[in-house]
Structures are given as C-alpha cells and as structure tokens.
Design a protein around this motif. Structure first.
Motif, mmCIF file in Angstrom:
data_model
loop_
_atom_site.group_PDB
_atom_site.id
_atom_site.type_symbol
_atom_site.label_atom_id
_atom_site.label_comp_id
_atom_site.label_asym_id
_atom_site.label_seq_id
_atom_site.Cartn_x
_atom_site.Cartn_y
_atom_site.Cartn_z
ATOM 1 N N SER A 45 45.842 41.607 29.543
ATOM 2 C CA SER A 45 44.778 40.598 29.466
ATOM 3 C C SER A 45 45.222 39.220 29.954
ATOM 4 O O SER A 45 44.385 38.386 30.293
ATOM 5 N N LEU A 46 46.527 39.010 30.034
ATOM 6 C CA LEU A 46 47.010 37.722 30.545
ATOM 7 C C LEU A 46 46.717 37.550 32.039
ATOM 8 O O LEU A 46 46.739 36.440 32.563
ATOM 9 N N LEU B 249 52.150 30.306 33.138
ATOM 10 C CA LEU B 249 51.744 31.462 33.929
ATOM 11 C C LEU B 249 50.973 30.969 35.155
ATOM 12 O O LEU B 249 49.924 30.323 35.033
ATOM 13 N N THR B 250 51.489 31.311 36.343
ATOM 14 C CA THR B 250 50.981 30.736 37.590
ATOM 15 C C THR B 250 50.572 31.807 38.589
ATOM 16 O O THR B 250 49.784 31.549 39.505
ATOM 17 N N GLY B 251 51.092 33.014 38.418
ATOM 18 C CA GLY B 251 50.755 34.095 39.341
ATOM 19 C C GLY B 251 50.844 35.434 38.638
ATOM 20 O O GLY B 251 51.576 35.574 37.653
ATOM 21 N N LYS C 121 38.187 42.167 35.441
ATOM 22 C CA LYS C 121 38.833 43.162 34.571
ATOM 23 C C LYS C 121 38.708 44.540 35.217
ATOM 24 O O LYS C 121 37.630 44.909 35.688
ATOM 25 N N LEU C 122 39.798 45.287 35.245
ATOM 26 C CA LEU C 122 39.772 46.635 35.816
ATOM 27 C C LEU C 122 39.665 47.645 34.682
ATOM 28 O O LEU C 122 40.258 47.448 33.616
ATOM 29 N N GLU C 123 38.924 48.723 34.935
ATOM 30 C CA GLU C 123 38.713 49.682 33.838
ATOM 31 C C GLU C 123 40.012 50.347 33.382
ATOM 32 O O GLU C 123 40.124 50.760 32.229
#
Ligand SMILES: CC(C)(COP(=O)(O)OP(=O)(O)OC[C@H]1O[C@@H](n2cnc3c(N)ncnc32)[C@H](O)[C@@H]1OP(=O)(O)O)[C@@H](O)C(=O)NCCC(=O)NCCS
Length: 136
Positions: free
Chosen positions: A11-12, A49-51, A31-33
């Motif tokens: 989720s990040l 968190l940048t990438g 969001k991917l299933e």
C-alpha cells in the motif's frame, strides 16, 4: 543526495504511483488487484519515500509494473538506481526474463538497461504502451 532502496509494503506504493503516473485519475485507479501478491521496492531519498516499483513473478519470469519517481525528483538518476536494484534482485532470484508494459515516452529509458522493444503495442488510459523485455 543519499538514496536507498528497500522492500516495502504494497500500500505504500499507491501514493507515489498516483502522484507520478495518474494524478488525474481517482486514487483507487493505481491499485492493482494482485498488489498483495507482488514484491514492492521503495527508493528513499533522505528518508522520504520518493520512488516505487512493483514486481510480479510467474515461474522464472518477472513482470515489473508502475515504476514511478515523484515529479520533483525526476531526472537525477533515481529511476536508474531503482531499476538497477530491481535487475540485480531478479538476477539473484535466478529469473530468466523481466518484462514490462512500457509507456512509449519512457522507451528510451528502458533501452539503457538492455530491454528490447517487442512488436506488441497498445493504448490504455490515454497512453501508448509497448511491451519491452530483457533476458538474463
Ligand atoms: C520514467 C522515470 C521512472 C525515470 O526516472 P528518473 O529518475 O526521472 O530517470 P533517471 O534520472 O534515473 O534517468 C536515467 C537515464 O534515463 C534517461 N531518461 C529518463 N527518463 C527518460 C525518458 N522518459 N525518456 C528518455 N530517457 C529518459 C535520463 O536522461 C538518464 O540518461 P543518462 O543516464 O544518459 O543521463 C520517471 O521519470 C517517472 O517516474 N516518470 C513518470 C512515470 C512513468 O512514466 N513511469 C514509467 C512508466 S512505463
């Protein structure tokens, strides 16, 4: 600039994907299933968190999806650092191939890492894509 890559919880990835890739789409669009079946990597620049990039493995073949660097941090070698980390990881895992649905406007970026463009192309969500792959 100090940047480190580490594995992160799925989720990040969503916030970075949304800002860097699909800011005009609803948040849930990114969001991917199968996100919870993937392996996700985050690049932290000065502890932020940048990438992100996400890897999905079937057998010995890996697909990476949603490589994204925050807009203000693009063009400083961070995408390269994340991609090199991902390729190293795939080699350590003994994968035979890595592929992606590349945005055509990022094709040159992937060519630098030895990816080859296939003849498979399509358009989705307003972007032209080409499938690119790299054999190990
Ligand atoms: C594409 C993306 C991941 C590249 O990350 P980045 O940190 O900006 O790229 P880097 O600074 O590490 O660039 C590494 C090299 O690739 C080149 N490059 C980067 N993006 C490029 C692009 N879109 N087209 C052509 N070359 C590109 C750089 O000029 C650099 O070349 P050099 O090593 O010869 O100097 C980033 O720009 C991004 O998140 N874009 C928006 C989302 C996106 O398009 N994701 C990919 C979807 S398939």
């Amino acid at each position: 600039m100090e940047a480190v890559v580490e594995q992160i919880f799925p989720s990040l990835t969503w916030r970075i994907r949304h800002i860097a890739m699909y800011p005009d789409q609803p948040y849930d669009f990114v969001k991917l299933e199968n996100d919870f079946e993937g392996t996700h990597f985050g690049l932290y620049l000065n502890h932020e968190l940048t990438g992100v990039v996400s890897l999905f493995v079937e057998g010995t073949v890996g697909q990476f999806r949603k490589l994204a660097i925050l807009p203000e941090a693009q063009g400083h070698g961070l995408g390269k650092q994340l991609m090199e980390y991902l390729i190293d990881y795939c080699q350590v895992q003994n994968l035979t191939k890595l592929w992606c649905n590349a945005r055509v406007n990022a094709k040159e970026f992937y060519l630098k890492f030895g990816f080859v463009a296939t003849d498979k192309t399509y358009t989705a969500a307003g972007y032209d894509f080409v499938i690119m792959e790299k054999e190990f």
